[in-house]
Design an enzyme around this catalytic site. Structure first.
Site, PDB file in Angstrom:
ATOM      1  N   CYS A  31      27.727  12.428  28.668  1.00  0.00           N
ATOM      2  CA  CYS A  31      28.706  11.247  29.286  1.00  0.00           C
ATOM      3  C   CYS A  31      28.432  10.053  30.285  1.00  0.00           C
ATOM      4  O   CYS A  31      28.665   9.097  30.059  1.00  0.00           O
ATOM      5  CB  CYS A  31      30.528  11.946  29.314  1.00  0.00           C
ATOM      6  SG  CYS A  31      30.420  12.842  31.032  1.00  0.00           S
ATOM      7  N   ASP A  38      34.410   3.432  26.519  1.00  0.00           N
ATOM      8  CA  ASP A  38      33.777   4.781  26.451  1.00  0.00           C
ATOM      9  C   ASP A  38      33.257   5.107  25.621  1.00  0.00           C
ATOM     10  O   ASP A  38      33.186   5.080  24.311  1.00  0.00           O
ATOM     11  CB  ASP A  38      35.455   6.141  25.787  1.00  0.00           C
ATOM     12  CG  ASP A  38      34.530   7.485  26.750  1.00  0.00           C
ATOM     13  OD1 ASP A  38      33.678   7.896  26.917  1.00  0.00           O
ATOM     14  OD2 ASP A  38      34.897   8.706  26.957  1.00  0.00           O
ATOM     15  N   HIS A  47      34.002  13.654  33.021  1.00  0.00           N
ATOM     16  CA  HIS A  47      34.444  12.721  32.416  1.00  0.00           C
ATOM     17  C   HIS A  47      33.492  11.356  32.714  1.00  0.00           C
ATOM     18  O   HIS A  47      34.425  11.462  34.069  1.00  0.00           O
ATOM     19  CB  HIS A  47      34.916  12.863  30.801  1.00  0.00           C
ATOM     20  CG  HIS A  47      34.329  12.159  30.231  1.00  0.00           C
ATOM     21  ND1 HIS A  47      33.213  12.427  29.191  1.00  0.00           N
ATOM     22  CD2 HIS A  47      35.548  10.624  29.349  1.00  0.00           C
ATOM     23  CE1 HIS A  47      33.759  11.507  27.865  1.00  0.00           C
ATOM     24  NE2 HIS A  47      34.673  10.297  28.346  1.00  0.00           N
TER      25      HIS A  47
END
Length: 671
Positions: free
Chosen positions: A410, A470, A454
């Protein structure tokens, strides 16, 4: 030492040493190895003395052991003050005291020291497991203590006695725990603790820096919602926000940029009310659900919308009541903030990256359209989401990721996305925190672990403020829509998810149910026992109408008096119903015979004093009276009376009774 050794059975010594060994065992993970090795050596030596009493050290050896232990303690802890050094000092004192047991008093002092060392365990670990372990070992020590006073009792009887003692203490303990004023000492008065490094999010980020957290099941926080629970895709728990970069490393803005927020945010939609219980950490961050609207006064929201706890309590478990909205709009930004979130190192934008941005229409189309082009590029150009990304070029890691490897976690995608935004003139920044979490169906709360760490992006859009994007969801949408299977992820090293069918299957398994049940019990333990502080006490007592200190003390005194009276009555009632021991029954018969002779036993008169008075009054029977008194005292108060003592006492009382009724007894005393 031989005399005290002969005073107790070998099993009593071994039980005592076993309890002390179990008390010291958990400190293996807290104290220096050399110090523990020295303590273990003394303990083993003491065990050997049980079998070979001649191995007891003399005074010179004891002095040398003491000096060696003190020197080792100071060298390992650089002193004798503080949590770790103080615990080591108590442990060393306990072990050294084992080597100089000369009197019965020393044995009881060792047991008291063992209880103190047991209490020090909670300075390091306050989990329910540790609580159950310490209680179990303390029960063993109490049983050993009981056996030291009642050697003739069988083990089951001694365990029963210990259980009754603990049961009698429970009501008073509960009253004191709930009602006794909880005076929290200032931070400077607490024992200095060595803060061990804790895993978790850092105050900086590099591509791949969050990857190692994907293999950690360490608990970060628990959340209990009041009302609706946000869907998985909206469970973003906000942490550090990074705006500065040198092309590889991302950091937060300097403190002058992170002043407390003054302009209000606009919220709409569903309000999520929840209680957040943070585990101890080494940072003052509070991971609220994005975006927090209401929070306790002890918290501060910075201009990056991250919550901080202004108190110096980061290494303690904390609980917060918050309200968040997933639909929000932030206010405008200053020109200085805009420039900070547009900055890129000058050498980063080379020809190949410029061509990529041109192909994605950066700076040509509207920002929303450009964002869509970038996300489609991630979806269509065979990018991969993985826990084991390849190494990147140190000179230009983002270029290597976007144009060569195309494999990352991520943090890779968040950093690359922000870079592409800034290169096209769109202000953007990286946000780190946690995403998702798994519901504990037994306890009704959400558990978020380090594996849920994350990173995502925020883009500034005119008229909308900071908007979350995202890019990981473009590559692996299941990351934000499904719960992570953390156990499988740790076992395989690959990203794993719990889909709906797997969740149902797992929920039906007894192992999964037991794990959730334990998690629920542990949450209750942490929230209502460990985290029960003055604020919790005030909140609980307010529900009962106890609003001030005076009322609290009245209730405390009244309940303590009530339980004391009830316990006294129970003990008196139990004493009346308890069967009379055989030696007591025979001695009472003897006292009754003497009373018929006009010499009754006085109130509070002990058997020795009574026997001596009878011998003076009846010198003809002095020998028989002395024998009866001696036999009764031995049976009643000695640990190991001689074999056949009870039979001899019965015969002696019977002979004395026969003498009384045969007319050979001494004449009655005239009054």
């Amino acid at each position: 030492m031989t005399s005290i050794h002969a005073h107790y059975h070998r099993r009593q010594w071994l039980g005592l040493l076993l309890g002390i060994g179990l008390i010291a065992a958990p400190h293996i993970q807290h104290l220096p190895p050399l110090l523990l090795a020295f303590a273990a050596l003394i303990w083993v030596w003491r065990v050997l003395i049980v079998f070979w009493p001649g191995g007891q050290p003399g005074r010179v050896v004891l002095l040398l052991l003491t000096l060696a232990g003190l020197a080792l303690l100071i060298s390992q802890h650089h002193g004798i003050f503080g949590r770790d050094a103080g615990t080591g000092l108590f442990l060393m004192a306990l072990m050294l005291k084992l080597m100089e047991l000369q009197r019965e008093r020393d044995v009881f002092l060792v047991v008291v020291l063992a209880f103190i060392v047991a209490a020090t365990q909670f300075l390091f670990d306050q989990s329910l497991w540790m609580g159950l372990y310490i209680i179990t070992v303390c029960v063993l020590l109490l049983t050993v203590l009981s056996s030291l006073n009642h050697a003739r009792q069988p083990l089951f009887r001694q365990l029963r006695t210990t259980g009754l003692i603990l049961l009698q203490a429970v009501p008073l303990t509960v009253v004191l725990f709930v009602l006794f004023p909880r005076l929290e000492a200032p931070r400077w008065m607490l024992l200095q603790q060595d803060r061990s490094a804790r895993t978790g999010l850092s105050d900086s980020m590099e591509p791949g820096s969050i990857t190692n957290l994907g293999l950690s099941d360490e608990l970060v926080f628990r959340v209990r919602f009041e009302g609706p629970i946000p869907p998985m895709r909206e469970r973003y728990w906000r942490g550090p926000v990074f705006s500065r970069t040198d092309g590889k490393r991302w950091t937060q803005l300097p403190l002058p940029f992170q002043q407390s927020i003054h302009q209000p945010l606009r919220f709409q939609g569903v309000a999520y009310r929840y209680t957040l219980m943070m585990e101890p950490q080494d940072k003052p961050w509070v991971f609220a659900l994005d975006m927090p609207a209401q929070y306790p006064s002890a918290l501060t929201m910075k201009s990056t919308y991250q919550l901080y706890d202004s108190r110096d309590l980061a290494d303690q478990r904390q609980e917060y009541q918050l309200i968040s909205y997933s639909n929000y709009q932030t206010p405008g930004i200053s020109e200085r903030e805009r420039r900070a979130n547009l900055y890129l190192p000058g050498h980063q934008l080379d020809g190949e990256l410029a061509l990529l941005i041109q192909r994605l229409q950066g700076g040509v189309v509207a920002p929303e359209r450009y964002i869509g082009n970038v996300l489609n590029h991630f979806r269509e150009q065979q990018f991969y989401y993985t826990l084991t990304p390849p190494a990147l070029d140190d000179d230009n890691p983002i270029k290597t990721f976007l144009l060569t490897t195309r494999m990352g976690f991520c943090s890779h995608y968040a950093a690359a996305f922000v870079y592409l935004m800034r290169a096209a003139g769109v202000p953007a920044r990286v946000v780190t925190g946690y995403q998702g979490g798994v519901m504990n169906d037994v306890g009704g709360f959400l558990e978020v672990r380090q594996a849920n760490a994350h990173a995502w992006s925020e883009v500034w859009l005119e008229g909308r403020g900071w908007v979350r994007y995202d890019p990981t969801a473009a590559i692996a949408p299941e990351r934000v829509e499904q719960a992570l299977d953390i156990d499988r992820q740790i076992a395989t090293g690959a990203i794993s998810y719990l889909d709906i069918d797997e969740r149902i299957v797992q929920g039906l398994g007894w192992l999964a149910q037991a794990r959730q049940l334990w998690g629920s019990v542990d949450y209750t333990w942490q929230r209502w026992i460990i985290n029960y502080r003055s604020a919790s006490q005030e909140q609980l007592l307010a529900r009962w109408g106890i609003a001030d200190l005076r009322a609290m003390l009245v209730w405390l005194g009244g309940l303590l008096l009530l339980f004391t009276l009830l316990l006294t009555a129970a003990l008196l009632w139990r004493g009346r119903r308890q069967p009379v021991a055989s030696e007591v029954k025979y001695y009472q018969q003897f006292c009754a015979h003497c009373a018929r002779l006009g010499a009754p036993r006085r109130i509070g008169e002990g058997p020795w004093d009574y026997g001596q008075r009878l011998q003076r009054q009846f010198p003809e029977q002095a020998k028989a009276i002395a024998a009866i008194s001696e036999a009764f005292v031995a049976l009643r108060y000695h640990r190991e009376p001689a074999p056949g003592s009870l039979r001899r006492l019965r015969q002696q009382v019977k002979q004395f009774r026969g003498a009384v009724y045969s007319g050979s007894a001494p004449p009655r005393v005239a009054h």
